[in-house]
Design a protein around this motif. Structure first.
Motif, mmCIF file in Angstrom:
data_model
loop_
_atom_site.group_PDB
_atom_site.id
_atom_site.type_symbol
_atom_site.label_atom_id
_atom_site.label_comp_id
_atom_site.label_asym_id
_atom_site.label_seq_id
_atom_site.Cartn_x
_atom_site.Cartn_y
_atom_site.Cartn_z
ATOM 1 N N ASN A 57 -7.733 14.931 11.635
ATOM 2 C CA ASN A 57 -7.508 14.155 10.411
ATOM 3 C C ASN A 57 -6.865 12.814 10.726
ATOM 4 O OD1 ASN A 57 -6.266 17.130 8.820
ATOM 5 N ND2 ASN A 57 -8.351 16.373 8.755
ATOM 6 N N ALA A 58 -5.854 12.837 11.596
ATOM 7 C CA ALA A 58 -5.149 11.606 11.966
ATOM 8 C C ALA A 58 -6.109 10.629 12.638
ATOM 9 C CB ALA A 58 -3.976 11.915 12.879
ATOM 10 N N GLY A 59 -6.921 11.124 13.550
ATOM 11 C CA GLY A 59 -7.891 10.273 14.227
ATOM 12 C C GLY A 59 -8.870 9.648 13.263
ATOM 13 N N GLN A 60 -9.320 10.448 12.298
ATOM 14 C CA GLN A 60 -10.260 9.950 11.294
ATOM 15 C C GLN A 60 -9.600 8.884 10.419
ATOM 16 O OE1 GLN A 60 -13.326 10.931 11.686
ATOM 17 N NE2 GLN A 60 -14.115 9.708 10.020
ATOM 18 N N ALA A 61 -8.335 9.092 10.057
ATOM 19 C CA ALA A 61 -7.614 8.132 9.215
ATOM 20 C C ALA A 61 -7.447 6.788 9.917
ATOM 21 C CB ALA A 61 -6.252 8.701 8.828
ATOM 22 N N LEU A 62 -7.324 6.819 11.241
ATOM 23 C CA LEU A 62 -7.086 5.597 12.009
ATOM 24 C C LEU A 62 -8.359 4.976 12.569
ATOM 25 C CD1 LEU A 62 -3.952 6.790 13.993
ATOM 26 C CD2 LEU A 62 -4.043 5.613 11.787
ATOM 27 N N LYS A 63 -9.474 5.669 12.398
ATOM 28 C CA LYS A 63 -10.742 5.226 12.990
ATOM 29 C C LYS A 63 -11.071 3.784 12.589
ATOM 30 C CE LYS A 63 -15.384 6.879 13.721
ATOM 31 N NZ LYS A 63 -16.321 7.957 13.477
ATOM 32 N N LEU B 13 3.033 14.267 14.244
ATOM 33 C CA LEU B 13 2.233 14.712 13.101
ATOM 34 C C LEU B 13 3.003 15.688 12.215
ATOM 35 C CD1 LEU B 13 -1.312 15.119 14.708
ATOM 36 C CD2 LEU B 13 -0.420 13.201 13.353
ATOM 37 N N ALA B 14 3.808 16.548 12.824
ATOM 38 C CA ALA B 14 4.631 17.475 12.038
ATOM 39 C C ALA B 14 5.625 16.697 11.181
ATOM 40 C CB ALA B 14 5.357 18.451 12.956
ATOM 41 N N GLY B 15 6.241 15.681 11.761
ATOM 42 C CA GLY B 15 7.192 14.868 11.008
ATOM 43 C C GLY B 15 6.530 14.119 9.870
ATOM 44 N N VAL B 16 5.363 13.550 10.128
ATOM 45 C CA VAL B 16 4.627 12.830 9.086
ATOM 46 C C VAL B 16 4.243 13.790 7.965
ATOM 47 C CG1 VAL B 16 2.467 11.619 8.549
ATOM 48 C CG2 VAL B 16 3.769 11.004 10.583
ATOM 49 N N GLY B 17 3.710 14.937 8.329
ATOM 50 C CA GLY B 17 3.296 15.927 7.323
ATOM 51 C C GLY B 17 4.463 16.442 6.505
ATOM 52 N N LEU C 298 -2.973 12.186 1.263
ATOM 53 C CA LEU C 298 -2.909 12.232 -0.194
ATOM 54 C C LEU C 298 -4.306 12.159 -0.806
ATOM 55 C CD1 LEU C 298 0.152 9.871 -0.767
ATOM 56 C CD2 LEU C 298 0.123 12.373 -0.729
ATOM 57 N N HIS C 299 -5.161 11.330 -0.227
ATOM 58 C CA HIS C 299 -6.530 11.205 -0.723
ATOM 59 C C HIS C 299 -7.296 12.522 -0.548
ATOM 60 C CE1 HIS C 299 -10.380 9.422 -1.673
ATOM 61 N NE2 HIS C 299 -10.865 9.946 -0.562
ATOM 62 N N ARG C 300 -7.205 13.119 0.648
ATOM 63 C CA ARG C 300 -7.931 14.375 0.898
ATOM 64 C C ARG C 300 -7.443 15.504 0.006
ATOM 65 N NH1 ARG C 300 -6.721 16.523 5.262
ATOM 66 N NH2 ARG C 300 -5.230 15.033 6.112
ATOM 67 N N ALA C 301 -6.151 15.496 -0.336
ATOM 68 C CA ALA C 301 -5.597 16.554 -1.204
ATOM 69 C C ALA C 301 -5.792 16.259 -2.677
ATOM 70 C CB ALA C 301 -4.106 16.733 -0.901
ATOM 71 N N GLY C 302 -6.269 15.063 -2.992
ATOM 72 C CA GLY C 302 -6.485 14.704 -4.397
ATOM 73 C C GLY C 302 -5.188 14.580 -5.170
ATOM 74 N N CYS C 303 -4.178 13.989 -4.562
ATOM 75 C CA CYS C 303 -2.868 13.861 -5.199
ATOM 76 C C CYS C 303 -2.836 12.668 -6.150
ATOM 77 C CB CYS C 303 -1.766 13.681 -4.151
ATOM 78 S SG CYS C 303 -1.610 15.080 -3.025
ATOM 79 N N GLN D 81 -4.751 18.452 -6.033
ATOM 80 C CA GLN D 81 -5.795 19.436 -6.272
ATOM 81 C C GLN D 81 -5.879 20.470 -5.162
ATOM 82 O OE1 GLN D 81 -9.290 17.046 -6.750
ATOM 83 N NE2 GLN D 81 -8.680 16.290 -8.761
ATOM 84 N N LYS D 82 -5.519 20.055 -3.940
ATOM 85 C CA LYS D 82 -5.543 20.945 -2.780
ATOM 86 C C LYS D 82 -4.224 20.791 -2.031
ATOM 87 C CE LYS D 82 -9.400 19.048 -1.225
ATOM 88 N NZ LYS D 82 -10.534 18.732 -0.366
ATOM 89 N N PRO D 83 -3.905 21.751 -1.167
ATOM 90 C CA PRO D 83 -2.689 21.599 -0.363
ATOM 91 C C PRO D 83 -2.808 20.418 0.609
ATOM 92 C CG PRO D 83 -3.521 23.852 -0.259
ATOM 93 C CD PRO D 83 -4.560 23.028 -0.954
ATOM 94 N N LEU D 84 -1.676 19.779 0.884
ATOM 95 C CA LEU D 84 -1.655 18.732 1.899
ATOM 96 C C LEU D 84 -1.934 19.365 3.252
ATOM 97 C CD1 LEU D 84 1.553 16.762 0.866
ATOM 98 C CD2 LEU D 84 -0.806 15.994 0.629
ATOM 99 N N SER D 85 -2.645 18.657 4.101
ATOM 100 C CA SER D 85 -2.907 19.162 5.445
ATOM 101 C C SER D 85 -2.994 17.985 6.404
ATOM 102 C CB SER D 85 -4.210 19.968 5.489
ATOM 103 O OG SER D 85 -5.310 19.135 5.186
#
Length: 125
Positions: free
Chosen positions: A90-96, A62-66, A117-122, A81-85
């Protein structure tokens, strides 16, 4: 005997490689193209609360991906719009939902990055 400062990064790299190899060996297989699969990450997410090695491998992944996503956003001058996190939840939710359908052949990283990117509004300039 003190270790030469130049050898410390090499020792860390060897340790990190050994740790990742041990963790990936216990994980589900990668995709047929050798990419980290949704099933692999789902397995690490499941095991991480009780398995120290799984926790360490998941954290490194996850650190490498981030870090990579952040670098690409910065280099591409994307506006967010917000910082990436990114964290395990988050990862589990993205893969659900993906793991049960076609998780062994679906690469996890693009799904996780897209969610970040979606959560940060990029947006691209």
């Amino acid at each position: 005997m003190p270790q030469c400062p130049a050898k410390r990064p090499i020792a860390f790299l060897v340790f990190a490689t050994a740790l990742a190899t041990a963790g990936l060996a216990m994980a589900a297989p990668t995709t047929s193209r050798g990419l980290i699969s949704v099933d692999q990450v789902a397995e690490m997410l499941e095991k991480a609360p009780t398995d120290r090695t799984a926790q360490q491998v998941l954290t490194a992944y996850l650190a490498g991906v981030g870090e990579a996503a952040s670098a690409v956003v910065t280099m591409g001058n994307a506006a967010c719009q917000k910082p990436l996190s990114l964290n395990a939840a988050n990862a589990g939710q993205a893969l659900k939902g993906t793991a049960s359908d076609r998780g062994a052949e679906t690469p996890a990283t693009p799904l996780i990055v897209s969610d970040m990117l979606h959560r940060a509004g990029c947006r691209r300039p």
